[in-house]
Design a protein around this motif. Structure first.
Motif, PDB file in Angstrom:
ATOM      1  N   SER A   1       0.841  -1.204   0.000  1.00 46.99           N
ATOM      2  CA  SER A   1       0.000   0.000   0.000  1.00 46.99           C
ATOM      3  C   SER A   1       0.870   1.246   0.000  1.00 46.99           C
ATOM      4  O   SER A   1       2.081   1.174   0.128  1.00 46.99           O
ATOM      5  CB  SER A   1      -0.919   0.011   1.226  1.00 46.99           C
ATOM      6  OG  SER A   1      -0.274   0.636   2.320  1.00 46.99           O
ATOM      7  N   PHE A   3       1.225   3.153   2.319  1.00 48.85           N
ATOM      8  CA  PHE A   3       1.725   3.531   3.634  1.00 48.85           C
ATOM      9  C   PHE A   3       2.740   2.559   4.186  1.00 48.85           C
ATOM     10  O   PHE A   3       3.201   2.739   5.302  1.00 48.85           O
ATOM     11  CB  PHE A   3       0.551   3.730   4.589  1.00 48.85           C
ATOM     12  CG  PHE A   3      -0.324   4.854   4.098  1.00 48.85           C
ATOM     13  CD1 PHE A   3       0.153   6.150   4.098  1.00 48.85           C
ATOM     14  CD2 PHE A   3      -1.561   4.605   3.551  1.00 48.85           C
ATOM     15  CE1 PHE A   3      -0.601   7.197   3.596  1.00 48.85           C
ATOM     16  CE2 PHE A   3      -2.333   5.636   3.047  1.00 48.85           C
ATOM     17  CZ  PHE A   3      -1.854   6.937   3.062  1.00 48.85           C
ATOM     18  N   GLU A   7       3.804   4.872   7.715  1.00 45.21           N
ATOM     19  CA  GLU A   7       2.784   5.069   8.746  1.00 45.21           C
ATOM     20  C   GLU A   7       3.254   6.068   9.804  1.00 45.21           C
ATOM     21  O   GLU A   7       4.238   5.819  10.495  1.00 45.21           O
ATOM     22  CB  GLU A   7       2.522   3.711   9.416  1.00 45.21           C
ATOM     23  CG  GLU A   7       1.260   3.642  10.211  1.00 45.21           C
ATOM     24  CD  GLU A   7       0.094   3.089   9.389  1.00 45.21           C
ATOM     25  OE1 GLU A   7       0.279   2.040   8.741  1.00 45.21           O
ATOM     26  OE2 GLU A   7      -0.962   3.741   9.413  1.00 45.21           O
ATOM     27  N   ARG A  11       4.590  12.533  11.734  1.00 44.41           N
ATOM     28  CA  ARG A  11       4.017  12.997  12.996  1.00 44.41           C
ATOM     29  C   ARG A  11       4.972  13.992  13.675  1.00 44.41           C
ATOM     30  O   ARG A  11       6.185  13.810  13.650  1.00 44.41           O
ATOM     31  CB  ARG A  11       3.770  11.805  13.931  1.00 44.41           C
ATOM     32  CG  ARG A  11       2.565  11.975  14.826  1.00 44.41           C
ATOM     33  CD  ARG A  11       2.148  10.650  15.478  1.00 44.41           C
ATOM     34  NE  ARG A  11       1.404   9.789  14.563  1.00 44.41           N
ATOM     35  CZ  ARG A  11       1.488   8.455  14.536  1.00 44.41           C
ATOM     36  NH1 ARG A  11       2.321   7.820  15.342  1.00 44.41           N
ATOM     37  NH2 ARG A  11       0.765   7.762  13.687  1.00 44.41           N
ATOM     38  N   GLN A  46      -3.133  15.950   1.289  1.00 44.92           N
ATOM     39  CA  GLN A  46      -3.845  14.753   1.763  1.00 44.92           C
ATOM     40  C   GLN A  46      -2.877  13.711   2.319  1.00 44.92           C
ATOM     41  O   GLN A  46      -3.070  13.166   3.412  1.00 44.92           O
ATOM     42  CB  GLN A  46      -4.650  14.146   0.608  1.00 44.92           C
ATOM     43  CG  GLN A  46      -5.446  12.911   1.008  1.00 44.92           C
ATOM     44  CD  GLN A  46      -5.980  12.141  -0.212  1.00 44.92           C
ATOM     45  OE1 GLN A  46      -6.095  12.700  -1.293  1.00 44.92           O
ATOM     46  NE2 GLN A  46      -6.276  10.882  -0.012  1.00 44.92           N
ATOM     47  N   MET A  47      -1.829  13.427   1.546  1.00 40.97           N
ATOM     48  CA  MET A  47      -0.890  12.384   1.957  1.00 40.97           C
ATOM     49  C   MET A  47      -0.101  12.809   3.200  1.00 40.97           C
ATOM     50  O   MET A  47       0.153  11.985   4.084  1.00 40.97           O
ATOM     51  CB  MET A  47       0.051  12.041   0.799  1.00 40.97           C
ATOM     52  CG  MET A  47      -0.645  11.315  -0.316  1.00 40.97           C
ATOM     53  SD  MET A  47      -1.404   9.756   0.298  1.00 40.97           S
ATOM     54  CE  MET A  47      -2.783   9.616  -0.789  1.00 40.97           C
ATOM     55  N   ALA A  49      -1.144  14.709   5.582  1.00 41.91           N
ATOM     56  CA  ALA A  49      -2.044  14.565   6.733  1.00 41.91           C
ATOM     57  C   ALA A  49      -2.217  13.089   7.092  1.00 41.91           C
ATOM     58  O   ALA A  49      -2.191  12.722   8.269  1.00 41.91           O
ATOM     59  CB  ALA A  49      -3.397  15.208   6.434  1.00 41.91           C
ATOM     60  N   GLU A  50      -2.357  12.230   6.072  1.00 42.18           N
ATOM     61  CA  GLU A  50      -2.540  10.796   6.350  1.00 42.18           C
ATOM     62  C   GLU A  50      -1.303  10.201   7.012  1.00 42.18           C
ATOM     63  O   GLU A  50      -1.397   9.231   7.760  1.00 42.18           O
ATOM     64  CB  GLU A  50      -2.896  10.039   5.060  1.00 42.18           C
ATOM     65  CG  GLU A  50      -4.286  10.391   4.563  1.00 42.18           C
ATOM     66  CD  GLU A  50      -4.803   9.486   3.456  1.00 42.18           C
ATOM     67  OE1 GLU A  50      -4.254   8.375   3.268  1.00 42.18           O
ATOM     68  OE2 GLU A  50      -5.756   9.903   2.773  1.00 42.18           O
ATOM     69  N   ARG A  51      -0.139  10.790   6.733  1.00 46.82           N
ATOM     70  CA  ARG A  51       1.108  10.310   7.345  1.00 46.82           C
ATOM     71  C   ARG A  51       1.395  11.008   8.670  1.00 46.82           C
ATOM     72  O   ARG A  51       2.474  10.854   9.235  1.00 46.82           O
ATOM     73  CB  ARG A  51       2.260  10.478   6.352  1.00 46.82           C
ATOM     74  CG  ARG A  51       2.109   9.540   5.161  1.00 46.82           C
ATOM     75  CD  ARG A  51       3.008   9.880   3.995  1.00 46.82           C
ATOM     76  NE  ARG A  51       4.428   9.767   4.283  1.00 46.82           N
ATOM     77  CZ  ARG A  51       5.374   9.824   3.346  1.00 46.82           C
ATOM     78  NH1 ARG A  51       5.043   9.975   2.064  1.00 46.82           N
ATOM     79  NH2 ARG A  51       6.644   9.713   3.676  1.00 46.82           N
ATOM     80  N   PRO A  67      -8.860  18.057   1.885  1.00 50.36           N
ATOM     81  CA  PRO A  67      -8.735  16.699   2.452  1.00 50.36           C
ATOM     82  C   PRO A  67      -8.956  16.702   3.963  1.00 50.36           C
ATOM     83  O   PRO A  67      -8.787  17.730   4.626  1.00 50.36           O
ATOM     84  CB  PRO A  67      -7.282  16.322   2.127  1.00 50.36           C
ATOM     85  CG  PRO A  67      -6.850  17.251   1.047  1.00 50.36           C
ATOM     86  CD  PRO A  67      -7.612  18.520   1.254  1.00 50.36           C
ATOM     87  N   ASN A  69      -8.549  16.484   7.921  1.00 52.32           N
ATOM     88  CA  ASN A  69      -7.458  16.848   8.843  1.00 52.32           C
ATOM     89  C   ASN A  69      -6.451  17.820   8.258  1.00 52.32           C
ATOM     90  O   ASN A  69      -5.292  17.848   8.664  1.00 52.32           O
ATOM     91  CB  ASN A  69      -6.726  15.598   9.351  1.00 52.32           C
ATOM     92  CG  ASN A  69      -7.678  14.645  10.033  1.00 52.32           C
ATOM     93  OD1 ASN A  69      -8.485  15.056  10.864  1.00 52.32           O
ATOM     94  ND2 ASN A  69      -7.621  13.387   9.652  1.00 52.32           N
ATOM     95  N   ASN A 212       3.538  11.207  -2.376  1.00 54.29           N
ATOM     96  CA  ASN A 212       4.267  10.453  -1.348  1.00 54.29           C
ATOM     97  C   ASN A 212       5.770  10.460  -1.595  1.00 54.29           C
ATOM     98  O   ASN A 212       6.556  10.570  -0.651  1.00 54.29           O
ATOM     99  CB  ASN A 212       3.730   9.020  -1.271  1.00 54.29           C
ATOM    100  CG  ASN A 212       2.556   8.917  -0.314  1.00 54.29           C
ATOM    101  OD1 ASN A 212       2.568   9.540   0.760  1.00 54.29           O
ATOM    102  ND2 ASN A 212       1.546   8.150  -0.689  1.00 54.29           N
TER     103      ASN A 212
END
Ligand code: CTP
Ligand code: CA
Length: 226
Positions: A1, A3, A7, A11, A46-47, A49-51, A67, A69, A212
């Motif tokens: 995937s 991520f 993952e 942060r 988007q990416m 934030a997802e990460r 997107p 968050n 990404n």
């Protein structure tokens, strides 16, 4: 995937993304704009934030949804985008400048709708806009600064010059006339050029995958600097 190995890797980091095209008014009903859809910048936001990053998206007008968050600030003109970027700049760790910024703006903005006249031509005098990315490059301290280069010819030479002139860590260069690349496409074909002269050519891939890869590189540059 997407991520695998990514993952939560952003942060604790603040990422500023600019996206879509700026618009410069001529009168209350008209503007000078460009063909940017915002897809590339929104994919980066988007990416990121997802990460796990804290993401600020400064966007020109776009039909795309913000997107999840992602904190979004909507702007229209280049000067508005510059002000919004400067206000956030000191506090961010990574800047990805995907916006298609209007290089010029009409000198005089009519306060009433310009009426058609009997002459066959209308001349609009344009003044140069500030270069947002160059301004940020000149003020760079701890930030990783990533620009884009939209070219229709001499891609590598033109992109290389922008890396140097704008004090970038990396530029994402794309030939906007290639099939499967450019403004409204869901895929992109890009090259990464770095401050040290290295070049990395990517295959055609979805814009979310390009996003990404850009974030991977920004994170790597940040870690190598520390
Ligand atoms: N850029 C900017 N402010 C401007 C013009 C461009 O911040 N006034 C940024 C874009 O967001 C992009 C990068 O600079 O990340 C390169 O934009 P581009 O239009 O390719 O380059 P320019 O420096 O404007 O040069 P030219 O249009 O002549 O190729
Ligand atoms: Ca330009």
């Amino acid at each position: 995937s997407f991520f695998a190995g990514r993952e939560g890797d952003l942060r604790g980091l603040k990422v500023l993304v600019t996206a879509a095209g700026t618009r410069e008014p001529i009168d209350p009903v008209r503007f000078v704009g460009n063909r940017s859809s915002g897809k590339m910048g929104y994919a980066v936001a988007q990416m990121a934030a997802e990460r796990g990053a804290e993401v600020l998206l400064i966007s020109g007008p776009s039909a795309l949804a913000v997107p999840p968050n992602v904190k979004a600030v909507q702007v229209e003109s280049t000067n508005e985008m510059l002000e919004a970027c400067l206000a956030a700049y000191d506090a961010v760790d990574i800047v990805i400048k995907a916006a298609a910024v209007a290089d010029y703006r009409p000198r005089d903005v009519a306060d009433q709708k310009i009426k058609k006249k009997t002459d066959d031509a209308l001349t609009v005098v344009m003044d140069k806009n500030p270069d947002i990315l160059k301004t940020l490059g000149a003020k760079k301290t701890h930030q990783v600064l990533v620009g884009f280069a939209a070219e229709t010819q001499n891609l590598l030479a033109n992109a290389r010059e922008k890396v140097v002139k704008k004090n970038l860590d990396m530029i994402v260069a794309n030939d906007v006339t290639a099939a499967g690349a450019g403004f409204n496409s869901d895929t992109n074909i890009v090259k990464f050029l770095y401050a040290n002269g290295d070049v990395c050519e990517l295959e055609q891939m979805p814009k979310v995958d390009v996003a990404n890869r850009i974030l991977d590189e920004a994170l790597r540059i940040r870690r190598e600097r520390a």
